[in-house]
Design a protein around this motif. Structure first.
Motif, PDB file in Angstrom:
ATOM      1  N   ARG A   1      -2.254   0.595   1.111  1.00  0.00           N
ATOM      2  CA  ARG A   1      -2.560  -0.366   0.039  1.00  0.00           C
ATOM      3  C   ARG A   1      -3.752  -1.240   0.418  1.00  0.00           C
ATOM      4  O   ARG A   1      -4.648  -1.477  -0.387  1.00  0.00           O
ATOM      5  N   LEU A   2      -3.718  -1.723   1.652  1.00  0.00           N
ATOM      6  CA  LEU A   2      -4.804  -2.581   2.119  1.00  0.00           C
ATOM      7  C   LEU A   2      -6.128  -1.825   2.135  1.00  0.00           C
ATOM      8  O   LEU A   2      -7.164  -2.365   1.711  1.00  0.00           O
ATOM      9  N   SER A   3      -6.120  -0.586   2.581  1.00  0.00           N
ATOM     10  CA  SER A   3      -7.363   0.184   2.646  1.00  0.00           C
ATOM     11  C   SER A   3      -7.878   0.575   1.262  1.00  0.00           C
ATOM     12  O   SER A   3      -9.057   0.864   1.100  1.00  0.00           O
ATOM     13  N   MET A   4      -7.015   0.566   0.252  1.00  0.00           N
ATOM     14  CA  MET A   4      -7.462   0.852  -1.116  1.00  0.00           C
ATOM     15  C   MET A   4      -8.090  -0.373  -1.779  1.00  0.00           C
ATOM     16  O   MET A   4      -8.959  -0.228  -2.630  1.00  0.00           O
ATOM     17  N   THR A   5      -7.640  -1.542  -1.406  1.00  0.00           N
ATOM     18  CA  THR A   5      -8.062  -2.730  -2.150  1.00  0.00           C
ATOM     19  C   THR A   5      -8.968  -3.675  -1.374  1.00  0.00           C
ATOM     20  O   THR A   5      -9.888  -4.260  -1.944  1.00  0.00           O
TER      21      THR A   5
ATOM     22  N   ASP B   1       2.645   2.852   2.204  1.00  0.00           N
ATOM     23  CA  ASP B   1       2.753   1.809   3.231  1.00  0.00           C
ATOM     24  C   ASP B   1       1.676   0.730   3.056  1.00  0.00           C
ATOM     25  O   ASP B   1       0.710   0.891   2.294  1.00  0.00           O
ATOM     26  N   PHE B   2       1.848  -0.355   3.781  1.00  0.00           N
ATOM     27  CA  PHE B   2       0.969  -1.521   3.682  1.00  0.00           C
ATOM     28  C   PHE B   2      -0.486  -1.182   3.989  1.00  0.00           C
ATOM     29  O   PHE B   2      -1.396  -1.607   3.295  1.00  0.00           O
ATOM     30  N   MET B   3      -0.723  -0.419   5.038  1.00  0.00           N
ATOM     31  CA  MET B   3      -2.095  -0.116   5.451  1.00  0.00           C
ATOM     32  C   MET B   3      -2.836   0.704   4.399  1.00  0.00           C
ATOM     33  O   MET B   3      -4.034   0.526   4.186  1.00  0.00           O
TER      34      MET B   3
ATOM     35  N   PHE C   1      -2.742  -1.594  -7.716  1.00  0.00           N
ATOM     36  CA  PHE C   1      -2.768  -0.678  -6.585  1.00  0.00           C
ATOM     37  C   PHE C   1      -1.693  -1.032  -5.557  1.00  0.00           C
ATOM     38  O   PHE C   1      -1.276  -0.179  -4.775  1.00  0.00           O
ATOM     39  N   TRP C   2      -1.251  -2.275  -5.537  1.00  0.00           N
ATOM     40  CA  TRP C   2      -0.213  -2.694  -4.603  1.00  0.00           C
ATOM     41  C   TRP C   2       1.176  -2.233  -5.052  1.00  0.00           C
ATOM     42  O   TRP C   2       2.151  -2.367  -4.320  1.00  0.00           O
ATOM     43  N   LEU C   3       1.258  -1.681  -6.264  1.00  0.00           N
ATOM     44  CA  LEU C   3       2.532  -1.173  -6.768  1.00  0.00           C
ATOM     45  C   LEU C   3       2.762   0.290  -6.400  1.00  0.00           C
ATOM     46  O   LEU C   3       3.844   0.825  -6.623  1.00  0.00           O
TER      47      LEU C   3
END
Length: 140
Positions: free
Chosen positions: A70-74, A66-68, A60-62
């Motif tokens: 990715r962070l909110s998905m994982t 944006d960072f937020m 998911f980080w690929l």
């Protein structure tokens, strides 16, 4: 000539199966006892839950975002895995000790040793608990 004094360890396949609920052979009981009731057992159990979750969530980080996002998905999933692994740690270790034919009370032995001074001071201050009192498994 083989060295029998070295502690036996499970093979890689045995270890992976053990991490996810399969019993190890009886000759590895000492290793299981140390793994489930020795120092660092809680951390080892949490790491065993976090590593596969991290491997599943890593792609998911690929995603090109944006960072937020990715962070909110994982992060919520990862955080809940840590939370549940910690909450169910003693239950799982007790289950695995039973499965391997070991005393399930070993899962809380370190906590009882750590808190023994509290129980001793209680007895010194108020006297021993009466025999008629309800005894729980976490009482010393």
């Amino acid at each position: 000539m083989s060295d029998n004094s070295a502690p036996q360890r499970p093979t890689a396949i045995q270890y992976l199966r053990y991490c996810y609920g399969r019993p190890l052979p009886p000759e590895l009981r000492d290793w299981v006892r140390n793994d489930l009731a020795g120092p660092g057992a809680t951390i080892r159990m949490i790491v065993r839950a976090v590593v596969p979750t991290t491997l599943i969530l890593a792609p998911f980080w690929l995603f090109p975002t944006d960072f937020m996002t990715r962070l909110s998905m994982t992060f919520p999933i990862w955080f809940m895995v840590i939370l549940f692994a910690h909450a169910l740690n003693k239950v799982w270790r007790t289950h695995m000790l039973r499965m391997h034919g070991l005393d399930p009370e070993l899962a809380s032995a370190q906590k009882r040793q750590r808190d023994a001074h509290i129980h001793r001071s209680y007895v010194e201050r108020y006297g021993p608990r009466p025999e008629s009192a309800d005894q729980r498994s976490d009482d010393i």
